[in-house]
Motif scaffolding. Structure first.
Motif: not given
Length: 269
Positions: A211-235
């Motif tokens: 989710s977009r909320e999860d994506l905010g965690c990228a600022e605080h970790v080395d790598t953030f992975w977005l699962v492939a189903n995310a863009p389909a559910q949130d264009p």
């Protein structure tokens, strides 16, 4: 990187259809999510579940994975018996944060303004300590401006797609879950609080979410992975990836995507 901790979302990420650890998004049997956790445990990587779910739910999920730290309702990190609130000036006391938000009138304001587009996420909105949980479809930035204009120091979190809705929302093209929380609250701040408490460097950590909320965690970790189903559910989510140089898009969704992220990280891929 030498991974020491994984911050992992539940619904729409580790969990498949019906909130199942053993099924993918289509309902097929899938064990990759379990294998991802197994790989972390074997590598001595702490797994911190981060979720909008209630404390009791996330605590039990964490216990089943052999973990004693977790993030619940997007607003508090729990480490053993310590609670790290990231809710700013709003803290539980004589009344819970949920009750304080209820008394402010903000939930009623949103339901009135977005009638036909927003409703309580029944029955999961009950028994909460912090966030008011809704489902529907709206622009969170617009909702935040509405809240600010009425003097509320609160914000709406878009925490991903949901599969349940009442007939009142039948006209919507799809339905998402939203948490009304103190303006200071976020999964990202909870991740940062946990990292500080554990003494982890940013380079020691990675995260997986949908989710977009999860994506905010990228600022605080080395790598953030977005699962492939995310863009389909949130264009719109892919348009936000460019803001983070450390985001990678999984080839697979749900548990398979988590397994991909874990194995790639542990082997340095």
């Amino acid at each position: 990187m030498s991974a020491r901790c994984l911050y992992l979302d539940l619904d729409g990420t580790l969990l498949g259809r019906g909130g199942s650890l053993l099924h993918d998004g289509e309902g097929g049997v899938a064990l990759e999510g379990v294998r991802a956790i197994q790989a972390c445990l074997r590598a001595d990587v702490e797994v911190v579940l981060m979720s909008g779910r209630r404390r009791a739910q996330v605590a039990e999920d964490a216990r089943l994975l052999g973990q004693r730290a977790f993030i619940f309702e997007c607003a508090c990190a729990v480490i053993e018996d310590d609670q790290l609130w990231v809710t700013g000036e709003m803290r539980p006391g004589e009344s819970s944060i949920y009750e304080q938000i209820e008394r402010s009138g903000a939930p009623a304001l949103l339901l009135e303004r977005y009638a036909g587009r927003l409703e309580h996420h029944d029955p999961w909105h009950r028994g909460r300590e912090v966030s008011h949980l809704f489902r529907g479809l709206l622009d969170t930035a617009e909702a935040d401006r509405l809240l600010e204009a009425h003097g509320h120091h609160l914000r709406m979190i878009d925490n991903g797609a949901v599969s349940h809705a009442s007939p009142a929302l039948a006209a919507l093209p799809y339905v998402r879950g939203y948490h009304l929380v103190p303006a200071a609250a976020s999964k990202a701040r909870a991740v940062a609080a946990h990292r500080r408490a554990r003494g982890y460097a940013r380079g020691d950590t990675f995260a997986v979410g949908d989710s977009r909320e999860d994506l905010g965690c990228a600022e605080h970790v080395d790598t953030f992975w977005l699962v492939a189903n995310a863009p389909a559910q949130d264009p719109e989510i892919e348009s936000r990836l460019a803001a983070h140089a450390n985001v990678r898009l999984c080839e697979s969704g749900f548990g398979r995507g988590v397994y991909e992220a874990v194995v790639s990280t542990l082997v340095g891929g």
